[in-house]
Scaffold this motif. Structure first.
Motif, PDB file in Angstrom:
ATOM      1  N   LYS A  74       2.639  -1.972   9.802  1.00 25.65           N
ATOM      2  CA  LYS A  74       1.653  -2.310   8.547  1.00 25.65           C
ATOM      3  C   LYS A  74       2.581  -3.042   7.533  1.00 25.65           C
ATOM      4  N   PRO A  75       1.935  -4.011   6.986  1.00 25.58           N
ATOM      5  CA  PRO A  75       2.940  -4.651   5.764  1.00 25.58           C
ATOM      6  C   PRO A  75       3.326  -3.826   4.712  1.00 25.58           C
ATOM      7  N   ASN A  76       2.486  -2.711   4.374  1.00 29.06           N
ATOM      8  CA  ASN A  76       3.009  -1.810   3.536  1.00 29.06           C
ATOM      9  C   ASN A  76       3.671  -0.611   3.767  1.00 29.06           C
ATOM     10  N   ARG A  78       6.152   2.216   4.602  1.00 29.13           N
ATOM     11  CA  ARG A  78       7.509   2.747   4.011  1.00 29.13           C
ATOM     12  C   ARG A  78       7.918   4.146   4.605  1.00 29.13           C
ATOM     13  N   HIS A  84      10.479   0.718   1.542  1.00 27.31           N
ATOM     14  CA  HIS A  84       9.649  -0.151   2.380  1.00 27.31           C
ATOM     15  C   HIS A  84      10.363  -0.364   3.572  1.00 27.31           C
ATOM     16  N   ARG A 108       0.659 -11.917   6.028  1.00 25.99           N
ATOM     17  CA  ARG A 108       0.824 -10.605   5.511  1.00 25.99           C
ATOM     18  C   ARG A 108       1.149 -10.639   3.870  1.00 25.99           C
ATOM     19  N   TRP A 109       1.330 -11.830   3.242  1.00 26.44           N
ATOM     20  CA  TRP A 109       1.819 -12.150   2.238  1.00 26.44           C
ATOM     21  C   TRP A 109       0.761 -11.641   1.006  1.00 26.44           C
ATOM     22  N   ASP A 110      -0.432 -11.267   1.432  1.00 24.56           N
ATOM     23  CA  ASP A 110      -1.418 -10.532   0.409  1.00 24.56           C
ATOM     24  C   ASP A 110      -0.986  -9.396   0.058  1.00 24.56           C
ATOM     25  N   ASP A 111      -0.295  -8.613   0.873  1.00 30.64           N
ATOM     26  CA  ASP A 111      -0.021  -7.094   0.427  1.00 30.64           C
ATOM     27  C   ASP A 111       1.067  -7.165  -0.700  1.00 30.64           C
ATOM     28  N   PRO A 112       0.750  -6.646  -1.753  1.00 35.38           N
ATOM     29  CA  PRO A 112       2.003  -6.535  -2.861  1.00 35.38           C
ATOM     30  C   PRO A 112       3.265  -5.782  -2.496  1.00 35.38           C
ATOM     31  N   LEU A 113       3.148  -4.758  -1.666  1.00 30.87           N
ATOM     32  CA  LEU A 113       4.165  -3.920  -1.279  1.00 30.87           C
ATOM     33  C   LEU A 113       5.089  -4.929  -0.558  1.00 30.87           C
ATOM     34  N   TYR A 114       4.383  -5.402   0.282  1.00 27.76           N
ATOM     35  CA  TYR A 114       5.284  -6.477   1.321  1.00 27.76           C
ATOM     36  C   TYR A 114       5.897  -7.595   0.464  1.00 27.76           C
TER      37      TYR A 114
END
Length: 374
Positions: A74-76, A78, A84, A108-114
């Motif tokens: 998942k893009p986020n 950890r 991360h 995946r760029w919309d995920d802030p943690l990514y």
């Protein structure tokens, strides 16, 4: 580095063994994409596993450039320490001697943690990121050039890089049922848009190996060939464009959508041997009926006796030597992972030779020479 080939591969034992045994002249023309293997759904501790993978990568590919992607996560995601997964993996791959460059998933760029993980990496280390764009984005986003340009600019501004300081990976995934002209059309339109935005090196990747061997060779204990759609498309485009910044990529001898971690008690013994424009598949039968060891010996002997085996002295690659020795009974190949290493080592060696020969032939042809002199 004179980059010719970008294989997209799982960061796994078989693939690492294949890389370990490449000739130096082949390795220097290859820059793999290491995809961090997915973890089991119930796993809660990740750092030891990622560290083991990075350690293996450091032994297989020491000091050589590679890309690193977490597309199976998942893009986020950890780790148990709250780091991360991309940041942690990037750090341990580098500390184990592999100077990896991060892959940025366009989708995946919309995920802030990514996004933050990429910013943190970019802040701590000078990197040349690779923006990975899938087929859906090519077909749905790129036609709207203004929207696509804004999104690409957003990524580059966040990473503080320009189009000349990025790689682009156009990932078409499974192309086993795609017509060559259709793939060529998608590639040429995408490259046209990217060139217009100022991007230089563009990697075009796809994979033609079906998910199951039945789809490649219908009958057990038989042989057959299947076309490598991605190679046919790249050759046709290069023949017309002579664009050496358009780099070939594929998924080695695996299907791009292959599901990891599935126990297959009836898996068939098989060899996936790369030849010009095709795979030559030598299929056995279920390992429940006969051990892989004895089947591999017979399949290797069949391959060596065929018109497709590369009879050279010394052997064409480490993988070819292993196939020859296995067929002669001088070496046992007991596990499917060992055959993946053999097939992949031959594949990388064969693809680099195939690309080099195609470029040499096209560029040195009279018509090409006339074109270049204009």
């Amino acid at each position: 580095m004179s980059l010719l080939y970008v294989p997209v591969m799982g960061a796994k034992k078989g693939e690492f063994t294949a890389l370990t045994n490449l000739a130096a002249g082949i390795s220097e023309k290859v820059m793999p994409v290491f995809e961090l293997p997915a973890q089991k759904p119930d796993a809660r501790l990740f750092e030891k596993s990622i560290l083991r993978t990075a350690t293996s990568a450091g032994k297989a590919w020491p000091g050589r450039q590679a890309f690193l992607d977490i597309s199976k996560w998942k893009p986020n995601a950890r780790t148990e320490s709250g780091i991360h997964v991309l940041e942690y993996a990037f750090s341990v791959f580098r500390s184990n001697g592999v100077p990896v460059q991060p892959v940025v998933g366009y989708d995946r760029w919309d995920d802030p943690l990514y996004v933050q993980a990429h910013k943190n990496i970019r802040t701590s280390v000078q990197v040349t990121p690779c923006i990975r764009i899938d087929r859906e984005a090519v077909q749905d986003d790129m036609p709207d050039v203004e929207y696509f340009s804004e999104r690409m600019n957003e990524i580059m501004e966040a990473l503080n890089v320009g189009p000349k300081n990025c790689y682009i990976l156009l990932d078409f995934g499974n192309v086993s049922t795609v017509a060559v002209p259709d793939l060529m059309g998608d590639v040429e339109r995408a490259v046209g848009v990217l060139r217009g935005l100022g991007f230089g090196t563009v990697i075009v990747a796809g994979g033609s190996m079906p998910a199951v061997v039945n789809a490649a060779v219908n009958k057990t204990n038989s042989e057959g060939c299947i076309p490598r759609i991605e190679m046919l498309a790249w050759k046709a485009i290069f023949s017309a464009s002579k664009d050496t910044s358009l780099i070939f990529g594929d998924y080695l001898i695996r299907n791009p959508d292959a599901i990891e971690g599935v126990i297959a008690p009836d898996a068939n013994a098989k060899i996936r041997y790369t030849i010009n424009n095709q795979y030559f598949i030598v299929r056995g039968h279920s390992k429940r009926l006969e051990t892989l060891t004895s089947q591999h010996k017979r399949l290797c002997a069949t391959l060596v006796a065929s018109a497709h085996y590369m009879h050279t002295t010394p052997p064409f690659s480490w993988g070819d030597a292993e196939i020859l020795n296995c067929g002669l009974g001088l070496r046992e190949v007991r596990e499917a992972t060992s055959m993946i290493a053999i097939d992949s080592n031959h594949h990388v060696s064969a693809v680099v030779a195939e690309i080099f020969e195609h470029q040499r032939t096209v560029v040195s042809s009279p018509s090409a020479s006339a074109g270049l002199s204009v």
